[in-house]
Design a protein around this motif. Structure first.
Motif, mmCIF file in Angstrom:
data_model
loop_
_atom_site.group_PDB
_atom_site.id
_atom_site.type_symbol
_atom_site.label_atom_id
_atom_site.label_comp_id
_atom_site.label_asym_id
_atom_site.label_seq_id
_atom_site.Cartn_x
_atom_site.Cartn_y
_atom_site.Cartn_z
ATOM 1 N N SER A 205 6.129 6.483 1.527
ATOM 2 C CA SER A 205 4.771 6.100 1.615
ATOM 3 C C SER A 205 4.449 6.538 3.082
ATOM 4 O O SER A 205 3.635 7.183 3.847
ATOM 5 C CB SER A 205 3.962 4.860 1.519
ATOM 6 N N HIS B 279 3.910 -0.160 -5.454
ATOM 7 C CA HIS B 279 3.525 -0.508 -4.111
ATOM 8 C C HIS B 279 3.713 0.618 -3.270
ATOM 9 O O HIS B 279 2.751 0.859 -2.400
ATOM 10 C CB HIS B 279 4.605 -1.592 -3.406
ATOM 11 N N ASN B 280 4.556 1.539 -3.639
ATOM 12 C CA ASN B 280 4.829 2.807 -2.754
ATOM 13 C C ASN B 280 3.682 3.616 -3.304
ATOM 14 O O ASN B 280 3.033 4.291 -2.501
ATOM 15 C CB ASN B 280 6.063 3.673 -3.028
ATOM 16 N N ALA C 122 0.342 2.593 -1.715
ATOM 17 C CA ALA C 122 0.397 2.943 -0.103
ATOM 18 C C ALA C 122 0.078 4.384 -0.030
ATOM 19 O O ALA C 122 -0.417 5.030 1.082
ATOM 20 C CB ALA C 122 1.570 2.144 0.720
ATOM 21 N N ARG D 176 -3.326 5.263 -0.417
ATOM 22 C CA ARG D 176 -4.107 4.722 0.810
ATOM 23 C C ARG D 176 -4.203 5.694 1.773
ATOM 24 O O ARG D 176 -5.163 6.075 2.532
ATOM 25 C CB ARG D 176 -3.553 3.275 1.218
ATOM 26 N N VAL E 269 -2.845 -2.511 -3.703
ATOM 27 C CA VAL E 269 -2.137 -2.098 -2.468
ATOM 28 C C VAL E 269 -2.913 -0.827 -1.916
ATOM 29 O O VAL E 269 -2.855 -0.906 -0.745
ATOM 30 C CB VAL E 269 -0.486 -1.702 -2.945
#
Ligand code: SAM
Length: 247
Positions: A229, A108-109, A112, A115, A142
């Motif tokens: 992130s 998830h990190n 992010a 992104r 994510v």
């Protein structure tokens, strides 16, 4: 089948439809979803010539390896964004802006971070092979499409890679909440690699020693540090701000 990769979620699949439609083998979609978002997605997929397969939510979840698929998943072939870090750097005609993640293992990190790297215009994200999350479907979901646009290089020896970046006159700026200088005192307009550390312990000692500078993000409240992130976003957008005003 095994050479295929799976993307799921509207953002991740839509970006692939836009950037490399020929790499899409098939798109599974949940035919019970008849909302505007799904309609628009299917229109785009048809325009891109993707093979569409109606499937139930469970089948899509099986392919995606997650229930967070929003009713779409795609089987795709790998599209290398750049053959190597050297190729990428050789091809740039602006000062490189790189994000180096030393030990970010949470997908998830990583998603992010990709992104925000895309948003701020970073040219690549670099991480050590043995101490990082790989690019999987969760990361891609994510990242909301950024796993399709930002090259992610996993290197064998991070300290050596940082040394090679230095040889290219790229300034290595490490980040740590205990650094005495703040990022607002740092010039990011030249060739820069921003190094961020792991969720718990931060950067490894050798990585820290290899940095040319260490900067902190000022913390005004009671907590000592930011999520990696979020910290990546703060640093990369400061670099973008400086680069934009330098014209
Ligand atoms: C959760 S923090 C780890 C905190 C750890 N105590 C350390 O020594 O950095 C994960 C990463 O985010 C970045 N980071 C988080 N907060 C920061 C801050 N206030 N200043 C600079 N970097 C920060 C750093 O790269 C850090 O390694």
């Amino acid at each position: 089948m095994s050479q295929h990769k799976v993307l799921f979620g509207f953002h991740a699949v839509t970006v692939r439809l836009k950037t490399a439609p020929a790499s899409i083998v098939e798109v599974l979609f949940d035919g019970t979803r008849r909302d505007a978002r799904m309609k628009q997605f299917l229109e785009r997929a048809r325009e891109a010539g993707a093979r569409l397969i109606e499937a139930d939510s469970l089948r899509i979840a099986k392919l995606a390896g997650s229930h967070g698929h929003q009713g779409v998943a795609a089987r795709v072939t790998e599209v290398p964004l750049a053959h190597s870090l050297d190729d990428l750097l050789d091809g740039l005609n602006v000062p490189p802006l790189l994000l180096v993640l030393d030990g970010v293992t949470d997908p998830h990190n990583l998603g992010a971070c990709l992104r925000v790297a895309d948003g701020a215009g970073a040219h690549a994200v670099i991480a050590p092979k043995d101490h990082a999350a790989g690019l999987n479907a969760t990361v891609a979901k994510v990242a909301s499409g950024a796993a399709e646009t930002v090259p992610y290089f996993m290197v064998t020896n991070l300290a050596r890679t940082l040394g090679e970046l230095k040889e290219r006159s790229i300034w290595i700026v490490g980040t740590s909440d205990d650094a005495p200088r703040t990022l607002y005192q740092q010039d990011f307009t030249g060739p820069t690699a921003l190094v961020l550390g792991a969720e718990g312990p931060g950067m490894r000692q050798l990585t820290r020693k290899t940095c040319d500078e260490l900067v902190s993000i000022p913390m005004q409240g009671a907590v000592e540090s930011l999520n990696v992130s979020v910290a990546s976003g703060v640093c990369l957008y400061e670099a973008l701000r400086q680069r934009s005003s330098a014209g």
